[in-house]
Motif scaffolding. Structure first.
Motif, short mmCIF file in Angstrom:
data_model
loop_
_atom_site.label_atom_id
_atom_site.label_comp_id
_atom_site.label_asym_id
_atom_site.label_seq_id
_atom_site.Cartn_x
_atom_site.Cartn_y
_atom_site.Cartn_z
N VAL A 257 0.42 12.84 6.39
CA VAL A 257 0.12 11.54 5.77
C VAL A 257 -0.02 11.78 4.28
O VAL A 257 -0.81 12.60 3.84
N ALA B 188 3.02 7.82 6.59
CA ALA B 188 2.90 8.89 7.58
C ALA B 188 4.30 9.33 7.98
O ALA B 188 5.16 8.49 8.26
N VAL C 177 -2.60 4.24 6.27
CA VAL C 177 -1.14 4.27 6.46
C VAL C 177 -0.54 2.87 6.43
O VAL C 177 -1.02 1.95 7.09
#
Ligand code: HXC
Length: 258
Positions: A10, A15, A49
């Motif tokens: 990440v 990610a 994310v």
């Protein structure tokens, strides 16, 4: 969580999940698909994310479901174990945008996995195919349905019945992939696309994904209604006010996912 068959990184709101069974050209076995669905669920739930990339190696995105693992299975085992059905449903439930970055072979379950993602960026070395027919079976995690929706009946039938591979150029022409880039640029291109997506309001990117996916599931009238409701509901967000104010004030929008 430590994984054995995938690598999860990440970085700056993106990610990247790399399939990592190099000795088997990333063939999808139960462990890999279990780990992949778990990792996808984790990054999907993460506040940090905003976009996900799924990729493989230079030689293979994934050369299909693991033939060694499958070869001796009985109907009862396949049926009761819902072989790969549970994992593919879990992958399909991811709500954040997922880009497949494909280099080399994307065959059988590998092609199907790429098609479960929201769009495919391919390197000029990519080869797509549904060669299950050569093994005495057919696609089992979406190939007959998704490839047909991507490229139409004629080409899909051709791929499923002959088992031939499609190169990147043909895949782009047919609408299977959104862009083709030289192999060396694949991950840069995927990261740039992911970074672009990550700049937006995650509320809007998730709504866009949901709306586009309705096109596969429903009639035009129902799909238009779903889109309209999502569009109108985004006017309840701070990000809509911010996005439009930023345009009018000639500045960059600062989205806060609110
Ligand atoms: C298990 C695989 C594999 C697979 C490759 N390998 N594909 N193992 N399952 N799907 C292994 C090989 O056995 C070999 O291991 C190593 O990876 C390298 O592969 P090679 O064949 O030596 O490489 P190459 O000659 O370059 O040929 C590449 C290839 C070929 C054209 C991609 O490997 C191939 O045709 N693979 C099978 C493709 C396929 O039929 N996919 C569909 C699977 S069925 P060793 O140990 O010998 O070095 C499917 C169903 C989906 O996907 C539905 C599920 C529910």
């Amino acid at each position: 969580m430590a994984y054995e068959t995938i690598i999860v990184e990440v970085d700056d709101e993106v990610a990247t999940i790399t399939l990592n069974r190099p000795d088997a050209l990333n063939a999808l076995n139960s462990q890999l698909l279990g780990e992949l669905s778990q990792a996808l669920a984790e990054v999907d739930a993460s506040d940090k994310v905003r976009c996900i990339i799924v990729t493989g190696s230079a030689k293979a995105f994934a050369a299909g479901a693991d033939i060694k693992e499958m070869s001796e299975k009985s109907f009862v085992e396949m049926f009761l174990g819902d072989y790969f059905g549970t994992a593919s449903d879990a992958i399909g439930r991811v709500r954040k945008p997922v880009i497949a970055a494909v280099s080399g072979y994307a065959l059988g379950g590998g092609c199907e996995l790429a098609m479960m993602c929201d769009f495919i960026i391919a390197s000029d070395t990519a080869k797509f195919g549904q060669p299950e027919i050569n093994l005495g079976v057919i696609a089992g995690i979406g190939g007959t349905q998704r490839l047909t929706r991507y490229v139409g009946k004629s080409k899909s039938m051709d791929m499923h019945l002959t088992g031939r591979f499609m190169d990147a150029e043909e895949a782009e022409r047919a609408g299977l992939v959104s862009r083709v880039v030289p192999a060396k640029q694949l991950m840069d291109e995927a990261h740039q696309a992911a970074a672009k997506i990550a700049e937006k309001s995650v509320l809007a990117t998730m709504a866009a994904k949901q709306a586009v996916n309705r096109a596969y599931e429903t009639t035009l009238t129902e799909g238009l209604m779903a889109e309209r409701s999502l569009f109108q509901s985004l006017f309840a967000t701070e990000d809509q006010k911010e996005g439009m104010a930023a345009f009018l004030e000639k500045r960059t929008a600062q989205f806060r996912d609110r």
